[in-house]
Design a protein around this motif. Structure first.
Motif, PDB file in Angstrom:
ATOM      1  N   VAL A 293     -15.723  43.180  93.438  1.00 55.18           N
ATOM      2  CA  VAL A 293     -15.359  41.979  92.582  1.00 55.18           C
ATOM      3  C   VAL A 293     -16.157  40.849  92.627  1.00 55.18           C
ATOM      4  O   VAL A 293     -16.758  40.490  93.450  1.00 55.18           O
ATOM      5  CB  VAL A 293     -14.009  41.748  93.164  1.00 55.18           C
ATOM      6  N   ILE A 294     -16.430  40.377  91.166  1.00 56.24           N
ATOM      7  CA  ILE A 294     -17.440  39.239  91.054  1.00 56.24           C
ATOM      8  C   ILE A 294     -16.372  38.047  90.525  1.00 56.24           C
ATOM      9  O   ILE A 294     -15.933  38.041  89.717  1.00 56.24           O
ATOM     10  CB  ILE A 294     -18.441  39.413  90.056  1.00 56.24           C
ATOM     11  N   MET A 295     -16.441  36.994  91.417  1.00 53.33           N
ATOM     12  CA  MET A 295     -15.893  35.765  90.810  1.00 53.33           C
ATOM     13  C   MET A 295     -16.981  34.795  90.321  1.00 53.33           C
ATOM     14  O   MET A 295     -18.018  34.260  91.064  1.00 53.33           O
ATOM     15  CB  MET A 295     -15.281  34.983  92.237  1.00 53.33           C
ATOM     16  N   ARG A 296     -16.930  35.050  89.060  1.00 54.83           N
ATOM     17  CA  ARG A 296     -18.152  34.438  88.470  1.00 54.83           C
ATOM     18  C   ARG A 296     -18.011  32.894  88.092  1.00 54.83           C
ATOM     19  O   ARG A 296     -16.977  32.569  87.559  1.00 54.83           O
ATOM     20  CB  ARG A 296     -18.248  35.039  86.969  1.00 54.83           C
ATOM     21  N   ARG A 297     -19.121  32.136  88.131  1.00 53.48           N
ATOM     22  CA  ARG A 297     -19.046  30.855  87.698  1.00 53.48           C
ATOM     23  C   ARG A 297     -20.242  30.832  86.585  1.00 53.48           C
ATOM     24  O   ARG A 297     -20.855  29.641  86.381  1.00 53.48           O
ATOM     25  CB  ARG A 297     -19.418  29.813  88.906  1.00 53.48           C
ATOM     26  N   VAL A 298     -20.487  31.595  86.007  1.00 54.56           N
ATOM     27  CA  VAL A 298     -21.875  31.767  84.962  1.00 54.56           C
ATOM     28  C   VAL A 298     -20.796  32.007  83.705  1.00 54.56           C
ATOM     29  O   VAL A 298     -19.907  33.047  83.616  1.00 54.56           O
ATOM     30  CB  VAL A 298     -22.617  32.963  85.254  1.00 54.56           C
ATOM     31  N   ASP A 299     -21.198  31.237  82.412  1.00 55.57           N
ATOM     32  CA  ASP A 299     -20.580  31.639  81.305  1.00 55.57           C
ATOM     33  C   ASP A 299     -20.678  33.097  80.719  1.00 55.57           C
ATOM     34  O   ASP A 299     -21.908  33.574  81.047  1.00 55.57           O
ATOM     35  CB  ASP A 299     -21.019  30.652  80.399  1.00 55.57           C
ATOM     36  N   ASP A 300     -19.628  33.738  80.149  1.00 53.31           N
ATOM     37  CA  ASP A 300     -19.593  35.094  80.069  1.00 53.31           C
ATOM     38  C   ASP A 300     -20.852  35.631  79.144  1.00 53.31           C
ATOM     39  O   ASP A 300     -21.323  36.723  79.447  1.00 53.31           O
ATOM     40  CB  ASP A 300     -18.321  35.554  79.323  1.00 53.31           C
ATOM     41  N   SER A 301     -21.102  34.889  78.118  1.00 57.23           N
ATOM     42  CA  SER A 301     -22.378  35.280  77.343  1.00 57.23           C
ATOM     43  C   SER A 301     -23.597  35.404  78.059  1.00 57.23           C
ATOM     44  O   SER A 301     -24.442  36.287  77.747  1.00 57.23           O
ATOM     45  CB  SER A 301     -22.550  34.535  76.326  1.00 57.23           C
ATOM     46  N   PHE A 302     -23.765  34.677  79.125  1.00 58.40           N
ATOM     47  CA  PHE A 302     -24.995  34.893  80.052  1.00 58.40           C
ATOM     48  C   PHE A 302     -24.917  36.035  81.072  1.00 58.40           C
ATOM     49  O   PHE A 302     -25.851  36.143  81.850  1.00 58.40           O
ATOM     50  CB  PHE A 302     -25.322  33.492  80.874  1.00 58.40           C
ATOM     51  N   CYS A 303     -23.849  36.591  81.214  1.00 66.77           N
ATOM     52  CA  CYS A 303     -23.646  37.522  82.396  1.00 66.77           C
ATOM     53  C   CYS A 303     -24.469  38.932  82.258  1.00 66.77           C
ATOM     54  O   CYS A 303     -24.721  39.724  83.140  1.00 66.77           O
ATOM     55  CB  CYS A 303     -22.135  37.865  82.724  1.00 66.77           C
TER      56      CYS A 303
END
Length: 858
Positions: A293-303
């Motif tokens: 599981v990745i709890m992302r704090r990066v905007d989706d288009s940059f992932c």
């Protein structure tokens, strides 16, 4: 500040608030503390009564204590374009926003309802797209939005809740109801700041907090953990969760580090992860560890630069394909940013009727999407009283029509006509105010609450509180913290003596995963360099302090050897700090005679590589990158080191005499940091690399100083003065006098600083500690042969063990200690090569281009 008892006479309290304290409301403004008649609301009464008892002076003291506490804890926010710097200390108003339990129940019901609706919309947009087919959502509105990622079609996470995390901005509207001002569905930020606000307030106002019976936040974070565990792929027995951050230069990096630490998850950057065999793996010291599981704090288009933004350096190539296969879950899913479009708001009522069978209980501001002819004409005709927004959040700031002149209105009409589907017009409303402490007085400021929800199997859980922002100036709108708004804690008054957060008993026992042995290679490298820069700073400043003492405090000018010993120390300072040419350059006689400018540069010039200020900055940068690993006390010391760096930049016009106190304070702070590391940090791999960095740097600094000072023999008087100064620098003068009761002699000095295994400042002591650490590191070899690191440190240790003291101090031709210099040169090379080998093996996972067979003395 004097407040009458609100319980005894609310009218008198209102009179005091409006007149004595200057708390003046306009006739058409709603206020959170005062009702429409000007009376204090019941749930505010006790809090105001306590403020009265505290008095203005005590409240001011506690306000300062809050600011101090937040700074010491390293709570920062990057305010772009701020002249005070990019990482400004977090601002927290000591007066919280109070919400009654009854009203909060209504807010909770409305927000949970809205979260469920947005989840259904997200599921539909990346699934059957029934809403578009039935005309409930215009296709142009969705497909023109940059947050709608076509590559994410049919990508799902386990369970019925695709929207794992959700935040909503709320404010009280003109109808006295709470309105939803904005939705945050991509990577909602603020939970960490809300928690830090609560901890600061409960620490500074412990009695008020307890007696007011405020609902606790703990249960929400347990729900967040449970929710992240529940969305793990089905084949994950003990799910591994990580927090993905853009890195330390992001405006909310503090929160990323704080949340990762609080939740117990590794904080990773894109380079820490890799995709192999259809799975996501964490590059750790123990090899690749699968991530579920990745709890992302990066905007989706940059992932994912492979399928999304190809210029991104923040993401993981191939991440989307792994998510498409169902082998990793991302919270929130890539593509969820489309729900943040204000263009959705006009269509929400009919979508709610379609999915839920009724309208939402929490209204939104009236909004018109310009992609429809009728709505476009309305917006163009009423630009002067509307707020213009782009459908893609962040594409442009909101434009307030009432602040535009005729020329600007014409410009915006033309711009909207050119691309009408990209814009919305929104009704401009004034929202309620809340009391804010300004210069010892309460003033009404417009306030905005951000409320947070996390999905679990049974539904959404709402944090019983919020991150509230109030306007910096009276009459302003409560813009983002990035634009300078002031944060407030939000207290939901329970009315019950004890509140226990409701947990899912079936899920609260879920394993959080074992992260004790998972150390990303990037984190290990930063810890390694924290140790090196800390030691480099301390070693340099100790020698500089000795130099200043010799110049100004104890200048034994009558001693014929004083000048030559001083020159030797100055040359040693250049060699130790690696700031060539410095005092070693050809024709440096004049500089040796008047060294003040060069010494001040070594101390204060932040841009000079090798200077103390430069080393401090590097230490802070490396330390901040692993912010989540430090205890509160350790971070307070780091903050003190940062303050010393800031103060040093104000000393550029000072003299060496005037900066002595500054040097003493910095040495004390660095010693405190070393002490806390030794006593507070668990002896895992992280500590091994940090301490290895310290030992390695101390050994290299000592070798440089010894070679510079004693490879060439000098007269006995000069060497004795030099020895005494270097004993003072290494904090060994008392130790020397206790062990060697004779006068100062070179053999005893070399034995103590180079070969004494019990002296924590000696060279052999550093080498032995490094050897112990290397033996405990994760093995990268499957055979029985020694690794390159083990062979390097074994040779260094053996070289010191076999050193004959009398041999190495002998001179050839009466001037050069050839064996002494060769021994130290070989040791220096071995340790530098060791550093390169550790970097290649554990941080970069490559190979060192050195061979022991070809190693030659430097």
């Amino acid at each position: 500040m004097s407040i009458t008892n609100p319980n005894s006479n609310s009218s008198e309290s209102s009179i005091w608030l409006q007149h004595a304290a200057g708390y003046k409301l306009t006739t058409d403004t709603l206020d959170e503390m005062l009702d429409s008649t000007g009376e204090v609301r019941p749930h505010w009464a006790y809090f105001l009564q306590v403020l009265q008892k505290l008095g203005q002076n005590e409240i001011s003291l506690r306000q300062n204590e809050i600011l101090k506490l937040l700074r010491e804890n390293g709570v920062t926010y990057n305010v772009y374009g701020d002249p005070d710097g990019s990482s400004r200390p977090w601002q927290l108003d000591p007066v919280p926003l109070l919400i009654s339990n009854e009203e909060w129940s209504n807010i909770e019901a409305g927000l949970l309802e809205r979260a469920e609706l947005l989840n259904l919309i997200l599921t539909d947009l990346y699934g059957s797209r029934e809403l578009i087919r039935k005309g409930l959502l215009p296709v142009d509105l969705i497909f023109n939005h940059s947050g709608f990622l076509r590559a994410c079609d049919q990508v799902r996470i386990p369970g019925k809740h695709q929207l794992a995390l959700y935040a909503a901005d709320l404010a009280r509207g003109p109808d006295n109801r709470m309105w939803v001002i904005g939705d945050h569905t991509q990577a909602p930020s603020g939970t960490g700041y809300a928690l830090e606000n609560r901890l600061a307030m409960s620490r500074v106002f412990p009695n008020i907090f307890r007696d007011t019976r405020v609902l606790r936040l703990d249960g929400f974070f347990q729900s967040l953990r449970n929710g992240l565990q529940q969305i793990a792929p089905q084949n994950a027995n003990s799910p591994r969760v990580v927090v993905l951050t853009p890195g330390p230069f992001n405006e909310t990096f503090f929160e990323h580090a704080y949340l990762a630490s609080h939740l117990g998850y590794p904080l990773v950057q894109g380079d820490d992860l890799t995709v192999r065999d259809g799975f996501v793996w964490l590059k750790s010291l123990n090899g690749l560890q699968r991530v579920d599981v990745i709890m992302r704090r990066v905007d989706d288009s940059f992932c994912d630069p492979l399928e999304l933004r190809e210029d991104s350096r923040l993401g993981v190539p191939g991440l989307l394909e792994v998510a498409r296969r169902g082998n990793v879950s991302i919270a929130n899913p890539l593509g969820s940013g489309v729900l943040e479009s204000p263009g959705l708001l006009p269509f929400i009522p009919k979508i709610a009727e379609h999915f839920l069978g009724h309208k939402l209980s929490l209204p939104s501001a009236a909004t018109w999407w310009c992609g429809q002819p009728k709505e476009l004409n309305y917006v163009l005709d009423n630009l002067h009283k509307l707020v213009i927004k782009h459908i893609c959040r962040g594409s442009m700031p909101s434009v307030f029509g009432n602040s535009l002149n005729q020329q600007q209105i014409s410009y915006w009409r033309d711009r909207i006509r050119a691309n009408p589907s990209f814009y919305v017009g929104q009704e401009h409303e004034s929202f309620s105010t809340a009391p804010t402490l300004v210069s010892g007085r309460l003033e009404p400021r417009q306030a905005l609450m951000r409320c947070f929800m996390a999905a679990q199997t049974r539904g959404y859980s709402l944090m019983p509180g919020s991150l509230t922002r109030s306007a910096a100036q009276q009459g302003d709108l409560p813009m983002s913290n990035q634009m300078g708004a002031i944060s407030k804690d939000t207290w939901v008054i329970s009315g019950a003596i004890h509140q226990t957060a409701a947990m899912e008993s079936t899920h609260s026992k879920l394993s959080a995963g074992n992260y004790n042995n998972i150390l990303p290679s990037r984190v290990a490298e930063n810890l390694f360099w924290v140790g090196r820069y800390a030691e480099r700073t301390e070693g340099s400043i100790r020698l500089l302090r000795t130099t200043v003492k010799k110049l100004y405090i104890n200048p034994d000018i009558s001693n014929p050897h004083y000048e030559s010993s001083l020159y030797a120390i100055l040359r040693g300072l250049t060699s130790m700090t690696n700031t060539y040419p410095g005092f070693i350059k050809e024709g440096a006689h004049d500089l040796l005679k008047t060294p003040d400018s060069e010494l001040l540069s070594l101390m204060l010039d932040e841009e000079k590589t090798g200077s103390i200020a430069n080393n401090q900055r590097c230490l802070l940068q490396a330390g901040y990158a692993v912010r989540n690993l430090w205890s509160s006390d350790t971070w307070r010391v780091m903050d003190e080191i940062k303050r010393h760096l800031e103060e040093s930049q104000q000393l550029t016009e000072s003299t060496l005499w005037n900066i002595q106190e500054h040097m003493d304070k910095l040495i004390t702070a660095l010693s405190a940091f070393s002490g806390l590391i030794m006593e507070s940090m668990t002896r895992g791999n992280g500590w091994l690399f940090l301490d290895m960095g310290r030992r390695l740097e101390r050994a290299l600094l000592l070798i440089s100083l010894l070679r510079s000072s004693f490879s060439s023999a000098q007269d006995e008087g000069t060497e004795n003065l030099l020895i005494e100064s270097l004993l003072d620098t290494s904090d060994n003068l008392i130790c020397y006098r206790q062990h060697y009761r004779s006068s100062i002699e070179l053999p005893s000095f070399i034995e103590l600083l180079m070969l004494d295994k019990n002296n924590p400042r000696s060279l052999v002591y550093q080498v032995n500690r490094i050897q112990e650490h290397i033996a405990k590191l994760p093995s990268k070899h499957t055979n029985t042969q020694l690794s390159l690191e083990e062979r390097l440190i074994l040779e260094a240790s053996s070289l010191l063990d076999l050193t004959n003291l009398n041999d190495i101090i002998k001179t050839s031709d009466g001037s050069i200690r050839e064996k002494f210099d060769q021994t130290l040169s070989r040791l220096y090379y071995l340790l530098v090569t060791l550093s390169d080998s550790v970097t290649a093996t554990y941080f970069q996972h490559g190979q060192v281009q050195h061979s022991l067979a070809t190693v030659k003395p430097a």
